[in-house]
Design a protein around this motif. Structure first.
Motif, PDB file in Angstrom:
ATOM      1  N   SER A 141       0.579  -1.620   0.084  1.00  0.00           N
ATOM      2  CA  SER A 141      -0.090  -0.153   0.543  1.00  0.00           C
ATOM      3  C   SER A 141       0.972   1.418  -0.033  1.00  0.00           C
ATOM      4  O   SER A 141       0.465   2.189  -0.365  1.00  0.00           O
ATOM      5  CB  SER A 141      -1.426   0.106   1.081  1.00  0.00           C
ATOM      6  N   TYR A 142       2.317   1.376   0.611  1.00  0.00           N
ATOM      7  CA  TYR A 142       2.908   2.500   0.719  1.00  0.00           C
ATOM      8  C   TYR A 142       2.778   2.994  -0.502  1.00  0.00           C
ATOM      9  O   TYR A 142       3.596   4.146  -1.068  1.00  0.00           O
ATOM     10  CB  TYR A 142       3.960   2.201   1.700  1.00  0.00           C
ATOM     11  N   LYS A 183       0.860   5.013  -2.360  1.00  0.00           N
ATOM     12  CA  LYS A 183       0.852   5.977  -1.860  1.00  0.00           C
ATOM     13  C   LYS A 183       2.165   7.349  -2.345  1.00  0.00           C
ATOM     14  O   LYS A 183       1.884   8.184  -3.019  1.00  0.00           O
ATOM     15  CB  LYS A 183       0.656   6.258  -0.091  1.00  0.00           C
ATOM     16  N   LEU A 211      -4.387   6.305  -4.860  1.00  0.00           N
ATOM     17  CA  LEU A 211      -4.608   6.067  -3.267  1.00  0.00           C
ATOM     18  C   LEU A 211      -6.819   5.470  -3.019  1.00  0.00           C
ATOM     19  O   LEU A 211      -5.776   5.045  -1.217  1.00  0.00           O
ATOM     20  CB  LEU A 211      -5.522   7.937  -2.924  1.00  0.00           C
ATOM     21  N   ALA A 225      -4.438   2.109  -2.390  1.00  0.00           N
ATOM     22  CA  ALA A 225      -3.352   2.522  -1.750  1.00  0.00           C
ATOM     23  C   ALA A 225      -4.765   1.844   0.299  1.00  0.00           C
ATOM     24  O   ALA A 225      -3.808   1.158   1.176  1.00  0.00           O
ATOM     25  CB  ALA A 225      -2.653   3.449  -1.020  1.00  0.00           C
ATOM     26  N   LYS A 226      -5.283   2.729   0.264  1.00  0.00           N
ATOM     27  CA  LYS A 226      -6.296   2.649   1.180  1.00  0.00           C
ATOM     28  C   LYS A 226      -7.483   1.536   1.301  1.00  0.00           C
ATOM     29  O   LYS A 226      -6.889   0.718   1.954  1.00  0.00           O
ATOM     30  CB  LYS A 226      -7.675   3.104   1.044  1.00  0.00           C
ATOM     31  N   TYR A 238      -3.918   0.812   4.056  1.00  0.00           N
ATOM     32  CA  TYR A 238      -2.823   1.757   4.203  1.00  0.00           C
ATOM     33  C   TYR A 238      -2.693   2.264   5.677  1.00  0.00           C
ATOM     34  O   TYR A 238      -1.692   2.581   7.165  1.00  0.00           O
ATOM     35  CB  TYR A 238      -2.664   2.841   3.324  1.00  0.00           C
ATOM     36  N   GLU A 279      -3.037   8.986   6.440  1.00  0.00           N
ATOM     37  CA  GLU A 279      -2.072  10.573   5.155  1.00  0.00           C
ATOM     38  C   GLU A 279      -2.665   9.870   4.396  1.00  0.00           C
ATOM     39  O   GLU A 279      -3.420  10.657   3.468  1.00  0.00           O
ATOM     40  CB  GLU A 279      -0.863   9.812   5.631  1.00  0.00           C
ATOM     41  N   VAL A 280      -3.274   8.644   4.062  1.00  0.00           N
ATOM     42  CA  VAL A 280      -4.127   8.518   2.612  1.00  0.00           C
ATOM     43  C   VAL A 280      -5.185   8.591   2.532  1.00  0.00           C
ATOM     44  O   VAL A 280      -6.277   9.969   2.131  1.00  0.00           O
ATOM     45  CB  VAL A 280      -3.981   7.020   2.366  1.00  0.00           C
TER      46      VAL A 280
END
Length: 313
Positions: free
Chosen positions: A261-262, A265, A284, A287-288, A292, A299-300
């Protein structure tokens, strides 16, 4: 006596005719060659001959996981634990399986059970390194730090424990300890890739991106198929305005490890610099979806709120 001798010769001839003998060693050799189906077939015969050796089940689970037979692997390890409920190895193996499935709380419970079943310092260190690393993945940094410090006390040469400890120090409000542990690892094993990645990440956090790149370059040199070296290097290249290099690195990292996931981002941040709003929102959201928030924080979600509101994403 002659009959026994004749039977022995017959057995030997049959064994040669059928190929290699059914042994764990042969299964492991097949696995090293990437022949996981054949290895699984051999280890099944080994288990059938003696179902009370926990290490054989660990091998079987490994081969099933490599073949993406996840339900079968879970059934194998769970049945083995029912058969041998006092096996430290089996609980540790299932804990690692749960961790790979992102079932972190279940993993922690199995690591705890394994830990409680042994008084051996090196085994306790190994299990605490696993449990501490898993606690960090659910952002229980204080619990992770306690486990990992204890793991190092049990075995000061446990590189995985030292590495996991270094990772959580910043989050556990012990930033001054991070470099100490990472440099100790490099002194013990100058080829340990994760230490170079984490050294680079530490310097990233200190906004020293040129210095960080040196460590990421070393990680990539030592492990050209290791995804994290590329994803972290990509972020430093982004910060240094090398957008082409950053995009090349992050795309290759995602190819190597599509579940990270990182990395999505980071690619979203690169696309943000390139003004590609649709790509930003796609990354994004990916990632979610990959968890994440659970592992790294909000942050995401904040980036989605700021950049993708009203886009239909």
């Amino acid at each position: 006596m002659k009959n026994l001798f004749a039977l022995a010769i017959l057995f030997f001839v049959v064994m040669i005719a059928n190929g290699q003998p059914n042994t764990r060693e042969y299964a492991e050799e097949l696995a090293k060659q990437g022949k996981y189906k054949q290895a699984l077939s051999v280890i099944d015969k080994v288990i059938a001959a003696d179902p009370n050796i926990s290490g054989n089940y660990q091998c079987k689970v490994d081969y099933q996981m490599k073949l993406k037979l996840y339900k079968e692997a879970y059934a194998t390890i769970t049945d083995a634990i029912k058969l041998m409920p006092d096996s430290i190895l089996l609980y540790d193996t299932r804990g690692s399986m749960y961790e790979s499935f992102k079932m972190y709380r279940e993993a922690i419970q199995d690591f705890t059970t394994a830990y409680e079943k042994t008084a051996d310092p090196k085994l306790r260190s190994h299990i605490l390194a696993n449990r501490g690393g898993t606690k960090a993945k659910i952002r229980n940094f204080e619990g992770a730090y306690i486990d990992l410090k204890r793991a190092v006390e049990f075995d000061s040469t446990n590189i995985n424990a030292l590495n996991n400890l270094a990772i959580v120090c910043d989050e556990a409000n012990k930033p001054e300890e991070t470099l100490v542990y990472l440099e100790k690892i490099i002194a013990m094993d100058s080829t340990f890739i994760a230490a170079y990645v984490n050294l680079g990440f530490k310097y990233q956090r200190m906004e020293q991106h040129e210095k960080a790149l040196g460590y990421f370059n070393k990680a990539v040199e030592l492990g050209p198929s290791e995804a994290l070296g590329y994803s972290n290097r990509s972020f430093s290249k982004l910060k240094l305005k090398d957008l082409d290099g950053a995009m090349k690195d992050i795309n290759y990292s995602i190819k190597l490890m599509p579940g990270n996931s990182y990395a999505y981002k980071i690619r979203a941040l690169i696309n943000m610099e390139l003004g590609k709003t649709k790509a930003v929102c796609e990354d994004l959201n990916r990632a979610k979806e990959l968890g994440y928030t659970q592992q790294y924080g909000k942050e995401v979600e904040e980036l989605l709120e700021a950049n993708c509101k009203g886009t239909g994403k």
